[in-house]
Design a protein around this motif. Structure first.
Motif, mmCIF file in Angstrom:
data_model
loop_
_atom_site.group_PDB
_atom_site.id
_atom_site.type_symbol
_atom_site.label_atom_id
_atom_site.label_comp_id
_atom_site.label_asym_id
_atom_site.label_seq_id
_atom_site.Cartn_x
_atom_site.Cartn_y
_atom_site.Cartn_z
ATOM 1 N N UNK B 222 0.855 -1.174 0.000
ATOM 2 C CA UNK B 222 0.000 0.000 0.000
ATOM 3 C C UNK B 222 0.891 1.223 0.000
ATOM 4 N N UNK B 223 0.271 2.351 -0.286
ATOM 5 C CA UNK B 223 0.994 3.618 -0.215
ATOM 6 C C UNK B 223 0.533 4.319 1.055
ATOM 7 N N UNK B 224 1.464 4.640 1.899
ATOM 8 C CA UNK B 224 1.126 5.228 3.203
ATOM 9 C C UNK B 224 1.673 6.639 3.302
ATOM 10 N N UNK B 225 1.378 7.296 4.402
ATOM 11 C CA UNK B 225 1.875 8.642 4.726
ATOM 12 C C UNK B 225 1.620 9.614 3.581
ATOM 13 N N UNK B 226 0.375 9.606 3.107
ATOM 14 C CA UNK B 226 0.001 10.482 1.992
ATOM 15 C C UNK B 226 0.122 11.945 2.439
ATOM 16 N N UNK B 227 0.662 12.730 1.540
ATOM 17 C CA UNK B 227 0.907 14.154 1.801
ATOM 18 C C UNK B 227 -0.345 14.976 1.506
ATOM 19 N N UNK B 228 -0.574 16.006 2.298
ATOM 20 C CA UNK B 228 -1.660 16.957 2.046
ATOM 21 C C UNK B 228 -1.065 18.302 1.661
ATOM 22 N N UNK B 229 -1.375 18.736 0.458
ATOM 23 C CA UNK B 229 -0.887 20.036 0.010
ATOM 24 C C UNK B 229 -0.407 19.972 -1.422
ATOM 25 N N UNK B 230 0.209 21.076 -1.837
ATOM 26 C CA UNK B 230 0.711 21.150 -3.204
ATOM 27 C C UNK B 230 2.200 20.816 -3.253
ATOM 28 N N UNK B 231 2.591 20.243 -4.372
ATOM 29 C CA UNK B 231 3.996 19.996 -4.667
ATOM 30 C C UNK B 231 4.252 20.473 -6.094
ATOM 31 N N UNK B 232 5.400 21.063 -6.298
ATOM 32 C CA UNK B 232 5.746 21.651 -7.596
ATOM 33 C C UNK B 232 7.233 21.376 -7.843
ATOM 34 N N UNK B 233 7.595 21.190 -9.091
ATOM 35 C CA UNK B 233 9.005 21.186 -9.531
ATOM 36 C C UNK B 233 9.890 20.228 -8.723
ATOM 37 N N UNK B 234 9.513 18.963 -8.722
ATOM 38 C CA UNK B 234 10.343 17.961 -8.033
ATOM 39 C C UNK B 234 11.512 17.575 -8.939
ATOM 40 N N UNK B 235 12.702 17.603 -8.373
ATOM 41 C CA UNK B 235 13.896 17.226 -9.140
ATOM 42 C C UNK B 235 14.768 16.286 -8.304
ATOM 43 N N UNK B 236 15.422 15.374 -9.021
ATOM 44 C CA UNK B 236 16.380 14.473 -8.387
ATOM 45 C C UNK B 236 17.694 14.575 -9.158
ATOM 46 N N UNK B 237 18.763 14.817 -8.435
ATOM 47 C CA UNK B 237 20.096 14.955 -9.045
ATOM 48 C C UNK B 237 21.032 13.876 -8.499
ATOM 49 N N UNK B 238 22.026 13.520 -9.320
ATOM 50 C CA UNK B 238 23.020 12.552 -8.851
ATOM 51 C C UNK B 238 24.283 13.278 -8.379
ATOM 52 N N UNK B 239 24.091 14.377 -7.717
ATOM 53 C CA UNK B 239 25.199 15.150 -7.144
ATOM 54 C C UNK B 239 24.683 15.890 -5.928
ATOM 55 N N UNK B 240 25.558 16.191 -5.026
ATOM 56 C CA UNK B 240 25.191 16.984 -3.850
ATOM 57 C C UNK B 240 25.317 18.456 -4.221
ATOM 58 N N UNK B 241 24.194 19.088 -4.562
ATOM 59 C CA UNK B 241 24.216 20.481 -4.994
ATOM 60 C C UNK B 241 24.250 21.410 -3.791
ATOM 61 N N UNK B 242 24.919 22.532 -3.979
ATOM 62 C CA UNK B 242 24.852 23.550 -2.934
ATOM 63 C C UNK B 242 23.602 24.394 -3.157
ATOM 64 N N UNK B 243 23.330 25.264 -2.212
ATOM 65 C CA UNK B 243 22.068 26.001 -2.276
ATOM 66 C C UNK B 243 21.944 26.859 -3.534
ATOM 67 N N UNK B 244 22.965 27.592 -3.943
ATOM 68 C CA UNK B 244 22.816 28.364 -5.182
ATOM 69 C C UNK B 244 22.480 27.478 -6.385
ATOM 70 N N UNK B 245 23.056 26.318 -6.432
ATOM 71 C CA UNK B 245 22.762 25.417 -7.556
ATOM 72 C C UNK B 245 21.339 24.885 -7.463
ATOM 73 N N UNK B 246 20.904 24.603 -6.241
ATOM 74 C CA UNK B 246 19.510 24.138 -6.054
ATOM 75 C C UNK B 246 18.538 25.212 -6.526
ATOM 76 N N UNK B 247 18.772 26.436 -6.103
ATOM 77 C CA UNK B 247 17.865 27.524 -6.485
ATOM 78 C C UNK B 247 17.928 27.779 -7.991
ATOM 79 N N UNK B 248 19.115 27.698 -8.541
ATOM 80 C CA UNK B 248 19.243 27.898 -9.982
ATOM 81 C C UNK B 248 18.514 26.803 -10.745
ATOM 82 N N UNK B 249 18.551 25.603 -10.221
ATOM 83 C CA UNK B 249 17.932 24.482 -10.913
ATOM 84 C C UNK B 249 16.410 24.566 -10.888
ATOM 85 N N UNK B 250 15.875 25.254 -9.889
ATOM 86 C CA UNK B 250 14.421 25.454 -9.880
ATOM 87 C C UNK B 250 14.013 26.247 -11.113
ATOM 88 N N UNK B 251 14.790 27.284 -11.393
ATOM 89 C CA UNK B 251 14.453 28.161 -12.517
ATOM 90 C C UNK B 251 14.843 27.545 -13.847
#
Lengths: 101, 741
Positions: B222-251
């Motif tokens: 089963x699928x448990x712990x269902x989330x309530x709310x909105x989610x947008x722009x989910x990304x998965x990277x194969x590197x440990x990005x720093x915060x500037x890179x994370x923010x840049x990747x959103x855009x």
């Protein structure tokens, strides 16, 4: 908001006689105030078609929780159940218990 | 006396309208071992309440009738996205990031995204726990690690959240940055790091958004712990990005490190979830989370998602969404070629429990078997079934019904069993309104014995037609939406049921076309053609509606979210959407009240030779319908009135009117522009029920009762009464091929 005047037991008598209405303007105001009751802990009736009866219930705080049922407080007529709810709300608002008669 | 607050025997069908030769499958679940009996019945009347005509059902000699083994079937409730399994989701170095808008962080653990194998108990999840953004990870060594933000999340705010794992440093960093403009908000930002020494194991497991894979007590997935709310722009990277890179990747997603980047602004109308990374990790939504909702990019410049979908890059998930129960079939039945069109049901019985699964047999396509057609408002049924109004509406249910709350057994079941899902009259657990409804689940309040509303009230019409000997075919809203006017153009007369409230554009156009072609149309209800809905070929069995802008609303749609995800159409009231109810039936919703119905009185217009025939046998001063099963009269519950300015044809005759409705009836909110107290039936002239007749092109005509209560008066005095007489006059004339001019 309007406070329910505990001395206006004439309005209680009017409700008991005609629970479905139509009601006098003063009783309409009293009922409108009573109906603002928040859901958690609110007393309600639950219809049991198989027995043609209504049992007193009390609503829980949130969805998923069972309605508390008072198995010993059962009514053969819906009108009698409504009168019971009126008495409960009256006491909640005025702090005074209506005489059963 | 001990009342069981759980319904044990439940069922639904894969289809609701079948023609002879087509199959229908019944899916049954029982909490009691043993066997259940299933019998196909034809329903003439389901009202076995006090004074009602009684339950009138006829057994059908069906091959499906018989005894079947009972079994319990589970239901996955709550919406989420599933992306098929891949080892790519567990790289050694990782960044998982998303924009989130939690709406109920207080409702326990809720997973934003996860890659977890419940059998191995390995993987990771980004979640909300104790109001805080939390990252949980269990590596190949079986050791679990947890890292939590040091600031609680606030409901109703956009956050950029991210977790990164740097395997070289053994460091995990959790970012929580509020994305709203404001003065107090930066203090809610949080960045925490810890040397956890995590080593992710390669897992061939699915990636989930808004939930987490788990096993139940029977080791079933089963699928448990269902989330309530909105989610947008989910990304998965194969590197440990720093915060500037994370923010840049959103855009602008950082292609070099992307494993997946899910863009929810694509394919909004369906269940597809598109990965724009080029790695083709596409997924699908499950259980109809709400799409076409404002994303974090929405800046108020556009209110229609079809014009700027990039502003609608969010999906709103709910832990109580339910589209399809996905039960296995227990009984398969092919509708016999010689079965007449009508209202049918599968009646299930096990010990003292029973359950009805309604369905309709329509005539073969293009081959009417009667001259009269009854149009069953299945879209409106879907909107109401499984509603929690008596409990969840709180004070509103008592103020609108003007009576202390009285629950039914259905209310108890719905309160206790999440498997029923919700209705369009309910709020989700996070307080947002329910905009989808589906029939692919057990439906309560839709069958015999139930309250006199929708299904059971409509059975007063089938009962009357049968008792009066009228032959009729039955078709549904679903058929009308799919086939348009071709479904009904072969009939001399089409008759609605008591409350056809929810209508799609193809349905509206079909009825208008039918009227233009000379069809005769009888509107047997009140508050009809009110809300604009959409069907979708991508979600068979479901409808969508947004309670936009105005109207008698059980919830209010978010500004900017008035356009439906299924179609892009503006939802809300038809009266604000191009075709008014008045154009279709001569009347539109004017007032409601749920304690006393009233009789109609004939107007001077009723003496006009154009319509005098319908009052044959009814005296000029007779009260029409001062009796009835719905609050004691023929005009009541929800009522309509005529208004030429709103589209009532100028030649329409208001042949009868009911008024003096009393203080507990109220004028509809969309019609008055300033708040004031002169809106009740004692003092407001708009609280009125008009009966209307008018001729339409090519010899057609429209007759409208404008009252939900009307049909409840038909059976009075053994069907011998002036309401019955009036309707009989109308039906007979409307079936007469002599043009009405």
């Amino acid at each position: 908001m309007k406070k329910i005047d505990p001395s206006r037991t004439d309005l209680a008598h009017e409700f008991k006689a005609k629970p479905y209405g139509p009601h006098s303007p003063d009783l309409q105001k009293v009922l409108s105030v009573m109906r603002w009751r928040e859901t958690p802990g609110k007393h309600v009736l639950v219809e049991i078609p198989a027995l043609s009866q209504w049992v007193l219930g009390r609503l829980p705080a949130s969805r998923g929780e069972p309605v508390e049922l008072y198995d010993q407080t059962v009514f053969d007529r819906h009108e009698d159940g409504l009168w019971h709810l009126f008495k409960i709300r009256w006491e909640e608002h005025t702090g005074q218990r209506l005489e059963s008669k | 006396m001990k009342l069981n607050q759980q319904k044990g025997l439940l069922a639904y069908a894969d289809e609701i309208s079948r023609q002879p030769g087509e199959a229908i499958e019944f899916k049954v679940s029982s909490s009691t071992p043993g066997a259940f009996e299933l019998n196909i019945v034809q329903i003439q009347c389901g009202d076995d309440g006090p004074g009602g005509p009684g339950l009138k059902q006829t057994p059908v000699n069906a091959s499906a009738n018989g005894s079947y083994p009972a079994r319990f079937q589970k239901t996955q409730v709550g919406s989420f996205i599933r992306i098929p399994s891949s080892e790519a989701f567990s790289p050694s170095a990782l960044t998982l990031q998303a924009l989130i808008y939690p709406t109920a962080p207080e409702l326990g653990e809720q997973v934003i995204a996860s890659h977890w194998c419940p059998a191995k108990k390995q993987g990771y999840a980004l979640l909300i726990q104790d109001l805080r953004l939390t990252f949980e990870v269990t590596g190949s060594d079986g050791i679990s690690h947890t890292l939590a933000s040091d600031r609680p999340l606030v409901a109703g705010r956009w956050y950029l959240v991210a977790v990164s794992i740097d395997p070289d440093e053994g460091e995990v960093t959790l970012h929580q940055l509020i994305k709203e403009k404001g003065l107090e908000l930066e203090q809610q930002n949080s960045i925490v790091s810890s040397h956890l020494g995590v080593s992710l194991s390669k897992l061939d497991a699915q990636f989930l958004i808004a939930g987490c894979a788990a096993l139940d007590e029977d080791n079933d997935p089963l699928i448990s712990q269902i989330y309530n709310g909105k989610i947008d722009s989910v990304q998965l990277h194969d590197a440990a990005l720093d915060l500037p890179s994370i923010e840049a990747s959103v855009l602008s997603p950082q292609q070099r490190t992307l494993v997946a980047a899910w863009d929810f602004s694509q394919k909004i109308e369906g269940d597809e979830v598109i990965d724009v990374s080029g790695n083709n990790h596409h997924g699908r939504t499950h259980n109809l989370p709400t799409r076409a909702v404002k994303g974090w990019r929405h800046d108020g410049t556009e209110m229609n998602w079809t014009h700027r979908p990039e502003h609608y890059g969010a999906i709103h998930f709910h832990d109580d969404d339910l589209y399809d129960s996905q039960w296995q079939t227990d009984v398969f039945w092919e509708v016999p070629e010689d079965l007449s069109s009508g209202v049918y049901a599968a009646h299930l019985q096990q010990d003292s429990e029973e359950f009805y699964v309604p369905f309709y047999v329509r005539p073969p396509r293009g081959k009417p078997t009667a001259r009269l057609c009854l149009l069953v408002p299945t879209a409106s049924y879907y909107a109401y079934v499984n509603n929690h109004m008596n409990v969840d509406w709180g004070s509103l249910i008592e103020q609108s019904s003007t009576c202390f709350a009285t629950l039914t057994m259905a209310d108890l079941y719905l309160q206790n069993q999440a498997l029923f899902g919700l209705s369009m009259y309910d709020d989700h657990s996070d307080g947002s309104g329910v905009c989808y409804a589906s029939r692919l689940r057990p439906m309560l309040r839709m069958g015999p014995h139930e309250e006199l509303w929708q299904y059971n009230a409509d059975s007063h019409i089938t009962d009357w037609l049968a008792e009066k000997g009228f032959s009729f075919d039955v078709v549904t809203d679903d058929d009308l939406h799919a086939e348009g006017v071709s479904l009904i153009e072969g009939y001399d007369c089409v008759m609605t049921c008591t409350h056809p409230e929810y209508y799609s554009l193809p349905m509206m156009n079909a009825l208008l076309s039918y009227q233009h072609q000379g069809g005769r149309f009888i509107y047997m209800g009140g508050n009809g053609f009110y809300w604009r809905v959409a069907y979708s070929p991508k979600f068979p069995g479901a409808i969508e509606m947004r309670r936009a802008e105005d109207g008698m609303r059980s919830w209010i749609a978010e500004p900017g979210e008035y356009h439906m995800s299924f179609s892009g159409e503006l939802s809300g009231l038809w009266s604000r959407s191009g075709i008014t109810p008045h154009e279709l039936s001569g009347v539109g919703f004017s007032a409601q009240g749920f304690n006393f119905s009233r009789p109609y009185r004939r107007t001077a217009a009723s003496l006009d030779p154009r319509c005098a025939w319908m009052f044959d046998g009814i005296a000029e001063d007779e009260a029409i319908g001062d009796f009835g099963l719905v609050f004691g009269g023929a005009a009541g519950s929800e009522i309509d009135s005529a208004d030429v300015r709103k589209g009532t044809p100028s030649h329409a005759l208001v042949v009868a009117t009911a008024d003096d409705f009393g203080a507990d009836f109220h004028w509809v909110v969309e019609d008055y522009h300033h708040a004031h107290s002169a809106v009740n039936g004692e003092i407001c002239p708009h609280v009125r029920c008009d009966m209307v007749f008018y001729e339409t092109p090519n010899g057609g005509a429209v007759f409208s009762t404008g009252s939900i209560a009307f049909a409840g008066s038909l059976s009075h005095n053994h069907y011998t009464n002036n309401v019955s007489r009036l309707l009989e006059n109308v039906v007979n004339r409307f079936l007469d091929s002599e043009p009405i001019e």
